[in-house]
Write a protein that holds these residues in place. Structure first.
Motif, mmCIF file in Angstrom:
data_model
loop_
_atom_site.group_PDB
_atom_site.id
_atom_site.type_symbol
_atom_site.label_atom_id
_atom_site.label_comp_id
_atom_site.label_asym_id
_atom_site.label_seq_id
_atom_site.Cartn_x
_atom_site.Cartn_y
_atom_site.Cartn_z
ATOM 1 N N ILE A 43 40.571 48.796 45.374
ATOM 2 C CA ILE A 43 39.532 49.379 46.225
ATOM 3 C C ILE A 43 39.722 48.945 47.670
ATOM 4 O O ILE A 43 39.696 49.761 48.598
ATOM 5 C CB ILE A 43 38.135 48.969 45.721
ATOM 6 C CG1 ILE A 43 37.844 49.646 44.394
ATOM 7 C CG2 ILE A 43 37.076 49.353 46.738
ATOM 8 C CD1 ILE A 43 36.509 49.277 43.824
ATOM 9 N N CYS A 49 40.858 44.688 35.275
ATOM 10 C CA CYS A 49 39.558 44.712 35.946
ATOM 11 C C CYS A 49 39.662 44.106 37.337
ATOM 12 O O CYS A 49 39.107 44.623 38.311
ATOM 13 C CB CYS A 49 38.527 43.919 35.127
ATOM 14 S SG CYS A 49 38.013 44.718 33.629
ATOM 15 N N SER A 50 40.374 42.973 37.423
ATOM 16 C CA SER A 50 40.476 42.332 38.725
ATOM 17 C C SER A 50 41.282 43.175 39.691
ATOM 18 O O SER A 50 41.034 43.162 40.897
ATOM 19 C CB SER A 50 41.128 40.959 38.577
ATOM 20 O OG SER A 50 40.543 40.259 37.529
ATOM 21 N N ILE A 108 31.204 50.754 44.765
ATOM 22 C CA ILE A 108 31.974 49.864 45.634
ATOM 23 C C ILE A 108 31.084 48.755 46.186
ATOM 24 O O ILE A 108 31.503 47.612 46.336
ATOM 25 C CB ILE A 108 32.616 50.655 46.785
ATOM 26 C CG1 ILE A 108 33.672 51.594 46.245
ATOM 27 C CG2 ILE A 108 33.209 49.731 47.825
ATOM 28 C CD1 ILE A 108 34.326 52.432 47.310
ATOM 29 N N GLY A 141 34.307 41.719 33.829
ATOM 30 C CA GLY A 141 35.708 41.456 33.519
ATOM 31 C C GLY A 141 36.393 40.659 34.613
ATOM 32 O O GLY A 141 37.143 39.706 34.351
ATOM 33 N N THR A 142 36.121 41.036 35.870
ATOM 34 C CA THR A 142 36.708 40.290 36.987
ATOM 35 C C THR A 142 36.196 38.854 37.003
ATOM 36 O O THR A 142 36.955 37.905 37.220
ATOM 37 C CB THR A 142 36.382 40.981 38.318
ATOM 38 O OG1 THR A 142 36.674 42.363 38.219
ATOM 39 C CG2 THR A 142 37.154 40.368 39.454
ATOM 40 N N LEU A 145 29.894 46.230 43.164
ATOM 41 C CA LEU A 145 30.900 45.435 42.451
ATOM 42 C C LEU A 145 30.968 43.982 42.913
ATOM 43 O O LEU A 145 30.922 43.076 42.075
ATOM 44 C CB LEU A 145 32.266 46.124 42.591
ATOM 45 C CG LEU A 145 33.396 45.578 41.735
ATOM 46 C CD1 LEU A 145 33.027 45.615 40.280
ATOM 47 C CD2 LEU A 145 34.655 46.393 41.966
ATOM 48 N N PRO A 200 30.968 46.537 33.573
ATOM 49 C CA PRO A 200 32.107 46.009 32.818
ATOM 50 C C PRO A 200 33.223 45.494 33.724
ATOM 51 O O PRO A 200 33.782 44.418 33.469
ATOM 52 C CB PRO A 200 32.578 47.225 32.003
ATOM 53 C CG PRO A 200 31.445 48.144 31.955
ATOM 54 C CD PRO A 200 30.695 47.947 33.217
ATOM 55 N N ILE A 201 33.511 46.241 34.786
ATOM 56 C CA ILE A 201 34.592 45.794 35.669
ATOM 57 C C ILE A 201 34.213 44.482 36.355
ATOM 58 O O ILE A 201 35.027 43.558 36.468
ATOM 59 C CB ILE A 201 34.918 46.880 36.713
ATOM 60 C CG1 ILE A 201 35.466 48.115 36.021
ATOM 61 C CG2 ILE A 201 35.926 46.362 37.730
ATOM 62 C CD1 ILE A 201 35.872 49.207 36.971
ATOM 63 N N LEU A 220 35.153 37.134 34.479
ATOM 64 C CA LEU A 220 35.797 36.422 33.377
ATOM 65 C C LEU A 220 37.212 36.028 33.755
ATOM 66 O O LEU A 220 37.660 34.912 33.491
ATOM 67 C CB LEU A 220 35.825 37.304 32.122
ATOM 68 C CG LEU A 220 34.529 37.373 31.336
ATOM 69 C CD1 LEU A 220 34.640 38.395 30.231
ATOM 70 C CD2 LEU A 220 34.197 36.021 30.761
ATOM 71 N N TYR A 221 37.905 36.958 34.410
ATOM 72 C CA TYR A 221 39.272 36.631 34.818
ATOM 73 C C TYR A 221 39.291 35.448 35.779
ATOM 74 O O TYR A 221 40.071 34.517 35.636
ATOM 75 C CB TYR A 221 39.927 37.846 35.466
ATOM 76 C CG TYR A 221 41.329 37.575 35.937
ATOM 77 C CD1 TYR A 221 41.585 37.248 37.257
ATOM 78 C CD2 TYR A 221 42.389 37.622 35.046
ATOM 79 C CE1 TYR A 221 42.869 36.976 37.681
ATOM 80 C CE2 TYR A 221 43.673 37.353 35.467
ATOM 81 C CZ TYR A 221 43.908 37.030 36.777
ATOM 82 O OH TYR A 221 45.181 36.752 37.197
ATOM 83 N N LEU A 247 41.546 41.978 31.366
ATOM 84 C CA LEU A 247 40.820 41.295 32.431
ATOM 85 C C LEU A 247 41.589 41.400 33.745
ATOM 86 O O LEU A 247 40.992 41.547 34.819
ATOM 87 C CB LEU A 247 40.605 39.828 32.070
ATOM 88 C CG LEU A 247 39.647 39.552 30.905
ATOM 89 C CD1 LEU A 247 39.378 38.069 30.789
ATOM 90 C CD2 LEU A 247 38.358 40.305 31.090
ATOM 91 N N LEU A 248 42.905 41.330 33.650
ATOM 92 C CA LEU A 248 43.702 41.467 34.867
ATOM 93 C C LEU A 248 43.514 42.846 35.476
ATOM 94 O O LEU A 248 43.422 43.008 36.692
ATOM 95 C CB LEU A 248 45.178 41.228 34.539
ATOM 96 C CG LEU A 248 46.128 41.173 35.727
ATOM 97 C CD1 LEU A 248 45.738 40.026 36.635
ATOM 98 C CD2 LEU A 248 47.552 41.004 35.249
#
Lengths: 327, 411
Positions: free
Chosen positions: A46, A39-40, B227, B168-169, B230, B164-165, B171-172, A36-37
């Motif tokens: 970016i 992903c963040s 980009i 995932g973000t 997201l 997914p990204i 969720l984080y 998860l980290l």
């Protein structure tokens, strides 16, 4: 007798620090957290990448032009020697954004109030859905609407303004040409940012404590009095934040502006005249042309736009976070 | 003494009948209608005498005169205080109408000008491309296949990577939090304000230009689109995850589940409908993006099935390029393409709303997890309904499947 909670002698009464609780992280947990980290971190990478690459690619133009890039409104890539000044484009972006905000803010506030306070319950979901649909329409479609519907129909208004309101400098029209102007862009972009401002304002206004609203009415106030004395002061910061978000969006709008203004090198701040451009539209039109230097100048202009919208958006965010009225 | 306290002629409600919905007061309707007619007549006379012919100006003058006349009527009838209130009501409603009117105009305009071209010889428009079409060829020969293929491939690739990204973000940010989470949240908010042209410009510098002539590709466009998608997906997903009842998480942890199982097997399935809605909203935004594709895929008139090699067309990009052309036929094709684009966006949008509404078929007011029925259904296996996009609480999901192995007889 030991218990799970046994940690030795209990702390002395004067020892007032909280007990630190640590969970043992198992292997799979650590892997998952790392995932998860990661992903963040993509988000951070970016933004960092955008800033870095824009900065690096624009250095050529910066070395060539220096500070005059930001202080001159002359954009002449074709002349020898070429001269690049972003001020004209930047003022074009700002003019469009400010005009859009002036037109959109009252209507968006009215829409938010209508949905929250005035509309019958059955209509609220439908109205919210329509406002969301306004936000979901592609900007290309707004551009087409602007060119083929707004432009011919607004001709009367622009001519009237130029004839009767030309004592205000921005309404002067010295060229006699009225199509493809910043004014039309402002009208179209206003419709585009309206749902953003309306949604943010509506959400903030819905958070007003109902007891205060009911108290205002119970004290004998009218509904409008409740709105002006309870809801609007409470939501003031949120509305300002929403307006700033809309402003940022309006400054970055590309396709609708490019379609309306089309290819025009003439930068002007007379909004009723043909011509004018925003940074985004100039980049969209010119990026195929020219050599390295021109591309670098376009990147520098893009970096200016990026930084400006970033500042506006972060400012909007901090203002909205401060909203919530006086407790 | 009691006479002063008695309410003036209020009809005593019959408590056995359901309360009647208030009908519109004929006096109020008459006020509005009267002011409207009077203003219309006045402006009509003015325009007729002065010889002006401007429909838009007529509407504006009519509205202004209507507001003035209405205000005067209100002042005469109700007195100053209530007149201000009613005037404000009228202004607010007309503001809402002004806001929603362009939506209808735009959709009507695009469909009116583009639908016939798009539908003649259906499905010709969807199965042919613009390769070899000469400027003087009839519009019926044109097609958008190349653009539709490009859009599907580019948006598809972007979605596969960004969803997914983004989830995932989210969720984080929601589940794990911590010092980095505040920064990431700030960056996501900042990213949502990045102009679409800047995303395209970045991918152009980063990917397209170093490869010179080989650079333009659908893959580059999908990077730029990703980009832009997201932040939308991340923020919507975070809101959806926030709605999941914390009692569910606590129950899962109390039953001994490790954190990753709690997230993957309890939180995500509960929020499933909302996450799908978030993805669809991201896709709807991506489908309409023109500026990033302009700089990265460059567009083409022939169908390019390979997104990794060579310029590729995209539906909004192709419409944009056609709309800028001075040829009438091209403009007609642009309208037809815009009609297809609007149809796609409307479909995605309706799909998202259906999913979000159907997901919370039983909406409950109040805080999530505080309803007494909620604790009951924790034990029994209950079908999960995801949260709606308009935040209300949802019935909790069953957590008994966390027990591994299945419970023995004496539990």
């Amino acid at each position: 007798m030991t218990s799970v909670l046994d940690r030795g002698a209990p702390p002395a009464p004067q020892d007032d620090r909280p007990i630190e609780l640590h969970r043992a992280r198992t292997g799979p947990d650590r892997v998952f957290r790392g995932l998860l980290l990661a992903c963040s971190s993509v988000v951070l990478a970016i933004i960092g990448g955008i800033t870095l690459y824009l900065f690096l690619r624009s250095r050529q133009a910066w070395h060539y032009q220096g500070l005059r890039f930001f202080t001159s409104d002359n954009w002449q890539p074709q002349s020898r020697p070429a001269f690049y000044g972003v001020l004209g484009m930047l003022s074009g972006s700002v003019i469009i954004a400010v005009e859009a905000l002036v037109l959109a803010l009252p209507v968006a506030l009215a829409t938010g109030l209508a949905i929250n306070e005035y509309a019958p319950l059955r209509l609220r979901k439908a109205m919210t859905a329509l406002v969301d649909l306004l936000a979901a329409l592609p900007s290309l479609v707004y551009g087409l609407w602007g060119v083929f519907f707004v432009q011919p129909h607004i001709n009367g208004l622009t001519r009237w303004l130029a004839a009767h309101a030309s004592f205000i400098p921005i309404f002067r029209n010295d060229t006699g040409l009225f199509g493809s102007s910043l004014f039309i862009c402002g009208v179209v972009v206003a419709v585009m940012i309206l749902p953003i401002i309306a949604s943010v304002s509506r959400e903030i206004m819905a958070q007003v404590p109902r007891e205060q609203c009911e108290a205002a009415v119970a004290l004998g106030g009218t509904r409008w009095g409740m709105v002006t004395d309870v809801i609007l002061p409470f939501a003031r910061n949120g509305i300002v934040g929403g307006a700033l978000l809309g402003l940022g969006r309006a400054m970055g709008e590309t396709i609708a502006v490019t379609l309306i203004i089309s290819a025009s090198n003439r930068l002007t701040s007379h909004i009723l005249e043909t011509g004018g451009g925003s940074i985004a539209s100039v980049i969209a039109v010119e990026f195929t042309q020219g050599g390295d230097l021109q591309k670098s100048a376009l990147v520098l202009a893009g970096l200016t736009l990026f930084v400006t919208t970033l500042v506006v958006n972060l400012g909007a965010r901090s203002v909205v976070n401060r909203s919530g009225g006086d407790r | 003494m009691t006479a002063a306290l008695r309410a003036p002629e209020a009809p005593v409600p019959d408590l056995d009948q359901p309360p009647r919905r208030p009908r519109a007061d004929p006096a109020e309707v008459a006020e509005v209608a009267g002011a409207a007619v009077a203003a219309g007549a006045g402006v009509f006379a003015l325009f007729h005498v002065a010889g002006w012919n401007a429909p838009f100006g007529f509407a504006v003058c009519w509205y202004l005169l209507f507001a003035v006349i209405y205000r005067v009527i209100l002042h005469q009838t109700y007195g100053e205080v209530e007149a201000k209130d009613r005037m404000a009501t009228m202004l607010i409603f007309s503001g809402a109408v002004i806001a929603l009117l362009p939506l209808l105009v735009i959709i009507w305009l695009v469909l009116q000008r583009g639908l016939t071209t798009a539908l003649t010889g259906f499905p010709h428009f969807l199965t042919h491309d613009l390769r070899g079409i000469q400027p003087n060829d009839p519009v019926s020969k044109a097609g958008m296949k190349h653009a539709i293929v490009g859009t599907i491939e580019q948006v598809g690739m972007a979605t596969i990577v960004t969803v997914p990204i983004g989830v995932g973000t989210a969720l984080y940010l929601n589940e794990i939090g911590g010092r980095l989470a505040a920064t990431v949240r700030l960056i996501v908010d900042a990213m949502s304000g990045v102009p679409s042209i800047i995303a395209g410009l970045f991918v152009y510098i980063f990917w397209v230009q170093p490869r010179n002539t080989e650079g333009f590709s659908g893959f580059a466009a999908s990077m730029a689109i990703g980009i832009l998608m997201l932040p939308t997906i991340t923020r919507t997903a975070e809101e959806v995850l926030r709605i999941v009842a914390s009692s569910l998480r606590e129950a899962a942890l109390a039953l001994g589940a490790p954190e990753w199982r709690m997230i993957c097997l309890v939180v995500v399935p509960t929020a499933r409908a909302g996450l799908v809605t978030a993805s669809i909203l991201g896709v709807a935004r991506a489908v309409g993006e023109t500026a990033p594709v302009l700089l990265t895929a460059f567009g083409s008139r022939a169908t390019n099935w390979n997104p990794f090699h060579g310029p590729q067309a995209d539906l909004p990009l192709q419409v944009y390029q056609l709309a800028r052309s001075p040829l009438n036929n091209n403009v007609k094709e642009a309208w037809a393409g815009a009609a297809v684009l609007i149809a796609i966006v409307l479909t995605l949008f309706t799909l998202a709303r259906i999913l979000s509404a159907g997901g919370s078929g039983r909406k409950r007011r109040g805080r999530a997890g505080s309803s007494p029925a909620g604790h009951q259904t924790l034990i029994t296996a209950g079908a999960a309904r995801g949260p709606s996009i308009t935040a209300t609480s949802s019935p909790p999901d069953s957590v008994t499947h966390l027990l591994n192995p299945p419970p023995t007889e004496d539990t």
